[in-house]
Design an enzyme around this catalytic site. Structure first.
Site, PDB file in Angstrom:
ATOM      1  N   ARG A  99       0.861  -1.189   0.000  1.00 42.10           N
ATOM      2  CA  ARG A  99       0.000   0.000   0.000  1.00 42.10           C
ATOM      3  C   ARG A  99       0.895   1.236   0.000  1.00 42.10           C
ATOM      4  O   ARG A  99       2.055   1.176   0.433  1.00 42.10           O
ATOM      5  CB  ARG A  99      -0.906   0.010   1.228  1.00 42.10           C
ATOM      6  CG  ARG A  99      -1.826  -1.213   1.345  1.00 42.10           C
ATOM      7  CD  ARG A  99      -2.575  -1.197   2.669  1.00 42.10           C
ATOM      8  NE  ARG A  99      -3.495  -2.326   2.787  1.00 42.10           N
ATOM      9  CZ  ARG A  99      -3.169  -3.504   3.327  1.00 42.10           C
ATOM     10  NH1 ARG A  99      -1.940  -3.699   3.806  1.00 42.10           N
ATOM     11  NH2 ARG A  99      -4.053  -4.481   3.398  1.00 42.10           N
ATOM     12  N   LYS A 124      -1.995  -2.982   7.638  1.00 42.57           N
ATOM     13  CA  LYS A 124      -3.422  -2.980   7.963  1.00 42.57           C
ATOM     14  C   LYS A 124      -3.734  -4.206   8.812  1.00 42.57           C
ATOM     15  O   LYS A 124      -3.368  -5.318   8.461  1.00 42.57           O
ATOM     16  CB  LYS A 124      -4.239  -2.992   6.664  1.00 42.57           C
ATOM     17  CG  LYS A 124      -5.682  -2.569   6.847  1.00 42.57           C
ATOM     18  CD  LYS A 124      -6.352  -2.412   5.498  1.00 42.57           C
ATOM     19  CE  LYS A 124      -7.798  -1.952   5.672  1.00 42.57           C
ATOM     20  NZ  LYS A 124      -8.453  -1.775   4.368  1.00 42.57           N
ATOM     21  N   HIS A 231      -3.028   2.273  -5.619  1.00 47.92           N
ATOM     22  CA  HIS A 231      -3.664   0.982  -5.356  1.00 47.92           C
ATOM     23  C   HIS A 231      -3.837   0.176  -6.638  1.00 47.92           C
ATOM     24  O   HIS A 231      -3.932  -1.054  -6.582  1.00 47.92           O
ATOM     25  CB  HIS A 231      -5.010   1.187  -4.652  1.00 47.92           C
ATOM     26  CG  HIS A 231      -5.207   0.269  -3.488  1.00 47.92           C
ATOM     27  ND1 HIS A 231      -4.386   0.264  -2.382  1.00 47.92           N
ATOM     28  CD2 HIS A 231      -6.121  -0.714  -3.264  1.00 47.92           C
ATOM     29  CE1 HIS A 231      -4.799  -0.657  -1.524  1.00 47.92           C
ATOM     30  NE2 HIS A 231      -5.845  -1.268  -2.039  1.00 47.92           N
ATOM     31  N   ARG A 234      -0.948  -2.073  -6.751  1.00 45.10           N
ATOM     32  CA  ARG A 234      -1.113  -3.221  -5.837  1.00 45.10           C
ATOM     33  C   ARG A 234      -2.074  -4.246  -6.431  1.00 45.10           C
ATOM     34  O   ARG A 234      -1.815  -5.448  -6.374  1.00 45.10           O
ATOM     35  CB  ARG A 234      -1.617  -2.702  -4.487  1.00 45.10           C
ATOM     36  CG  ARG A 234      -1.905  -3.769  -3.440  1.00 45.10           C
ATOM     37  CD  ARG A 234      -2.216  -3.077  -2.118  1.00 45.10           C
ATOM     38  NE  ARG A 234      -3.012  -3.874  -1.211  1.00 45.10           N
ATOM     39  CZ  ARG A 234      -2.518  -4.696  -0.295  1.00 45.10           C
ATOM     40  NH1 ARG A 234      -1.219  -4.863  -0.202  1.00 45.10           N
ATOM     41  NH2 ARG A 234      -3.324  -5.351   0.527  1.00 45.10           N
ATOM     42  N   HIS A 257      -3.786  -9.741   3.655  1.00 50.54           N
ATOM     43  CA  HIS A 257      -5.233  -9.841   3.843  1.00 50.54           C
ATOM     44  C   HIS A 257      -5.553 -10.791   4.994  1.00 50.54           C
ATOM     45  O   HIS A 257      -4.993 -11.887   5.075  1.00 50.54           O
ATOM     46  CB  HIS A 257      -5.909 -10.366   2.565  1.00 50.54           C
ATOM     47  CG  HIS A 257      -5.972  -9.365   1.469  1.00 50.54           C
ATOM     48  ND1 HIS A 257      -6.203  -9.700   0.150  1.00 50.54           N
ATOM     49  CD2 HIS A 257      -5.836  -8.012   1.485  1.00 50.54           C
ATOM     50  CE1 HIS A 257      -6.198  -8.609  -0.595  1.00 50.54           C
ATOM     51  NE2 HIS A 257      -5.981  -7.585   0.194  1.00 50.54           N
ATOM     52  N   TYR A 266      -9.382 -11.209  -6.930  1.00 50.25           N
ATOM     53  CA  TYR A 266      -8.446 -11.161  -8.057  1.00 50.25           C
ATOM     54  C   TYR A 266      -8.632 -12.329  -9.012  1.00 50.25           C
ATOM     55  O   TYR A 266      -8.198 -12.256 -10.161  1.00 50.25           O
ATOM     56  CB  TYR A 266      -7.008 -11.092  -7.537  1.00 50.25           C
ATOM     57  CG  TYR A 266      -6.751  -9.828  -6.766  1.00 50.25           C
ATOM     58  CD1 TYR A 266      -6.702  -8.601  -7.407  1.00 50.25           C
ATOM     59  CD2 TYR A 266      -6.612  -9.849  -5.374  1.00 50.25           C
ATOM     60  CE1 TYR A 266      -6.502  -7.424  -6.696  1.00 50.25           C
ATOM     61  CE2 TYR A 266      -6.408  -8.678  -4.661  1.00 50.25           C
ATOM     62  CZ  TYR A 266      -6.363  -7.477  -5.331  1.00 50.25           C
ATOM     63  OH  TYR A 266      -6.173  -6.314  -4.623  1.00 50.25           O
TER      64      TYR A 266
END
Length: 292
Positions: A99, A124, A231, A234, A257, A266
């Site tokens: 990120r 995150k 993003h 990414r 994640h 994806y």
């Protein structure tokens, strides 16, 4: 009950029933339900002077849009439209799936040139993870680390406090001593120092909005008509890994994640970007190919 009643006779339970009905019976979008909620709160609080209190309506589900992804050639074109530390930042975001906040916040101790490894601290979800430093970026990263060290040495000579401390670390003597060391400096330090509430001067990292603007400008030059963000790089990283056979669990780990379902988006992007929609070739294309 279907009967019209003035709003002053209604309360939190009635509002909750109405908002739940929007989600379950009328199937409105999340934004429409939020608009209705905001209007009702404004009516009761600001117009009628009445506090609705707490209520727990069923929330409408947000529609999920496929993220925008560039082709490999488009990514290279965007990178070639950039230079200096901003190009290196873009390479790190695409090459390691970072990120923009993670790339800007890299500290010297978290970059291992020989092992071609980057450690992302407290990403995150407040979890650390390891990602690859692209071999193509090792030389540029080495130059950037030298620039960062020269900047740090000037700050030390001038008596400044060093890098800004990690969030929540406080500002005690031990913290100040630690962040004054070379390893705790930012790889991409800001051009100007900043002050904390006590007046101490620190060197923060380059601002995320500056990087976002540089990437967007490069996108407009390199791939006109496409909206390119940090993003996007990414998203492209994850999709291109999936296209080349990397398993979805490894991609989940690299992206940081918490849930596999987040990474699974994806697979849909790859299907859309692959041979036809959802991997199906149009019968017209088959007919024309057979005729040719």
């Amino acid at each position: 009950d279907g009967r019209w009643r003035p709003p002053e006779e209604l309360g939190a339970k009635d509002v909750e029933w109405y908002l739940t009905g929007l989600a379950t019976r009328r199937r409105v979008s999340a934004s429409s339900q939020n608009q209705a909620l905001n209007a009702l709160v404004f009516l009761y609080r600001d117009v009628m002077g009445q506090d609705l209190g707490r209520f727990d309506a069923v929330r409408a589900k947000r529609g999920r849009r496929l993220p925008s992804v560039l082709s490999s050639a488009e990514v290279i074109a965007v990178l070639e439209a950039m230079d200096g530390p901003y190009r290196l930042l873009a390479e790190v975001m695409y090459g390691g799936g970072l990120r923009v906040s993670e790339a800007c916040g890299l500290r010297v101790k978290d970059v291992e040139l020989e092992r071609k490894k980057i450690t992302v601290r407290a990403g995150k979800g407040e979890k650390d993870r390891s990602v690859m430093l692209p071999a193509a970026s090792v030389e540029g990263m080495g130059r950037q680390l030298k620039r960062s060290r020269r900047l740090w040495e000037r700050d030390v000579a001038a008596g400044f406090a060093g890098a800004t401390p990690p969030e929540g670390a406080g500002a005690g003597p031990r913290v100040r001593q630690k962040i004054g060391g070379w390893g705790w400096q930012y790889v991409f330090g800001a051009a100007r120092r900043c002050r904390d509430v006590q007046g101490a001067e620190y060197r923060h990292h380059v601002h995320e909005k500056v990087v976002q603007r540089k990437v967007a400008e490069a996108g407009r030059r390199a791939v006109p008509g496409r909206k390119v963000t940090c993003h996007t790089l990414r998203h492209s990283f994850a999709t291109h890994l999936l296209e080349t056979g990397t398993d979805i669990r490894s991609i989940q780990k690299l992206l940081g994640h918490a849930k596999l379902e987040t990474t699974m988006i994806y697979t849909h992007v790859m299907e859309e970007a692959g041979k036809g929609v959802l991997g199906v070739v149009s019968p017209l294309d088959r007919r024309l190919a057979a005729a040719g």
